[in-house]
Design an enzyme around this catalytic site. Structure first.
Site, PDB file in Angstrom:
ATOM      1  N   CYS A 139      39.039  15.647  -6.028  1.00  0.00           N
ATOM      2  CA  CYS A 139      37.591  15.757  -5.915  1.00  0.00           C
ATOM      3  C   CYS A 139      37.171  15.901  -4.462  1.00  0.00           C
ATOM      4  O   CYS A 139      37.052  14.915  -3.728  1.00  0.00           O
ATOM      5  CB  CYS A 139      36.929  14.539  -6.542  1.00  0.00           C
ATOM      6  SG  CYS A 139      35.151  14.567  -6.359  1.00  0.00           S
ATOM      7  N   CYS A 142      33.983  14.044  -3.555  1.00  0.00           N
ATOM      8  CA  CYS A 142      34.094  12.586  -3.387  1.00  0.00           C
ATOM      9  C   CYS A 142      34.769  12.255  -2.060  1.00  0.00           C
ATOM     10  O   CYS A 142      34.391  11.309  -1.387  1.00  0.00           O
ATOM     11  CB  CYS A 142      34.945  11.946  -4.472  1.00  0.00           C
ATOM     12  SG  CYS A 142      34.662  12.563  -6.101  1.00  0.00           S
ATOM     13  N   ASP A 143      35.819  13.002  -1.719  1.00  0.00           N
ATOM     14  CA  ASP A 143      36.705  12.564  -0.638  1.00  0.00           C
ATOM     15  C   ASP A 143      36.699  13.453   0.606  1.00  0.00           C
ATOM     16  O   ASP A 143      37.307  13.093   1.612  1.00  0.00           O
ATOM     17  CB  ASP A 143      38.143  12.467  -1.184  1.00  0.00           C
ATOM     18  CG  ASP A 143      38.223  11.481  -2.338  1.00  0.00           C
ATOM     19  OD1 ASP A 143      37.497  10.480  -2.295  1.00  0.00           O
ATOM     20  OD2 ASP A 143      38.993  11.723  -3.285  1.00  0.00           O
TER      21      ASP A 143
END
Ligand code: NDP
Length: 318
Positions: A139, A142-143
């Site tokens: 992701c 997200c990261d």
């Protein structure tokens, strides 16, 4: 003494656009829906940035915010939203059907709406597992933040990979896009975008041999599958964006599915092969897989469930 199972009219499994839309319709039809959110409350859109193609948001909306709105709407209309996983089911030829929450609590449901979505696929190479969470991620949204200003790589040639490569290019120094064929599967518009982004380098005909690093990602070794040439590229983040698998394993002994595990529904409806069990969203859709189509199919599932219950109650009272 064993607790007697809870009885519900409409049980919804999953909390993406399909599940929440089903909940909104079921709640308004007074079916008192109980919805279990699963492992990733809000579903795949909670790991997305801008959603620009969901009608009704002229300026776009962030995925997590949109899912929060879905939840609030389902909640306001009376859905009983619960945190928990449905870990097993026992569907009979006719309702009521049994499901178990977190391996313990038993629920007996008159209708079940499956909206469990799909999950990210992995490459399944040893270094990917070893370094997961230490530089390997599925992701980018997200990261990606953790790799601000660094060099990263992303595997995949679909719309997800192209979209995430564009996202990473905004925050990272350089993005290598690893595509196994000599062309991308992504839409022309997305291909055009990545091809014209200065700090994205697309490596066609390229496969990941191994992700390098002991404790954290330090590089990737890739292989050109035409020439056989190997190359090591120093990177600190490695993103996997190679598609999804439907989350339908717990239903496989009861529900008809295709060879990839997508639930088969009767065309033009959300009905499965089991009476009283309906399916919607990505768990049954490998073609469109959009938030808006998932939401539409969630609406269909709630309407089908409501009609099913009404005709059953009518038959019982006749
Ligand atoms: P796709 O299945 O479309 O693409 C997967 C990509 O990963 C392909 O390029 C595939 O290569 C590659 N791949 C698969 N397995 C491997 C592997 N083991 N090693 C290396 N590469 C691999 O998945 P997406 O998640 O990109 O998209 C899913 C759906 O969602 C699509 O319909 C897409 O259009 C849609 N989508 C739409 C968006 C939007 O409209 N904004 C955004 C994101 C997704 P190959 O081509 O060689 O098989």
């Amino acid at each position: 003494m064993n607790e007697s199972p809870e009885r519900v009219e409409c049980l919804i499994i999953g909390s993406g656009p399909a599940g929440y839309t089903a909940a909104i319709y079921a709640a308004r039809a007074d079916m008192k829906p109980v919805l279990y959110e699963g492992m990733q409350p809000g579903g795949q859109l909670t790991i997305t940035t801008d959603v620009e193609n969901y009608p009704g948001y002229p300026d776009g909306i962030m995925g997590p915010e949109m899912m929060d709105n879905f939840k609030k709407q389902a909640d306001r209309l009376g859905t009983d939203i619960r945190f928990g996983m449905i870990t097993s089911v026992e569907f009979n030829s006719k309702p009521p059907h049994k499901v178990w929450v977190d391996g313990q609590k038993e629920i007996v449901a008159e209708t079940v709406i499956i909206s469990t979505g799909a999950s990210a696929k992995w490459l399944n190479i040893p270094s990917e597992k070893k370094l997961n969470g230490s530089g390997v991620s599925a992701c980018a949204v997200c990261d990606g933040f953790f790799y601000r200003g660094s060099d990263v790589a992303i595997v995949g040639g679909g719309d997800t990979a192209a979209e995430e490569a564009s996202y990473l290019a905004k925050i990272c120094n350089k993005v290598y896009m690893i595509v196994r064929k000599d062309e991308m599967r992504a839409s022309k518009a997305m291909q055009h975008r990545v091809e014209n982004t200065e700090n994205i380098e697309i490596l066609y005909n390229t496969e990941t041999d191994e992700i390098l690093g002991e404790m954290v990602v330090e590089g990737v070794r890739v292989k050109n599958n035409v020439t056989g040439d190997m190359r090591e590229i120093p990177i600190s983040g490695f993103f996997v964006a190679i598609g999804h698998t439907p989350n339908t394993r717990i239903f496989k002994d009861f529900i008809d599915m295709d060879e990839q595990g997508y639930i088969k529904t009767i065309p033009g409806s959300s009905k499965t092969n089991v009476e009283g069990v309906f399916a919607c969203g990505d768990a049954q859709d490998k073609i469109y897989r959009q938030a808006v189509t998932a939401a539409g199919s969630g609406c269909m599932a709630a309407l089908d469930a409501e009609r099913y219950l009404s005709s059953k109650h009518f038959a019982e009272s006749a």
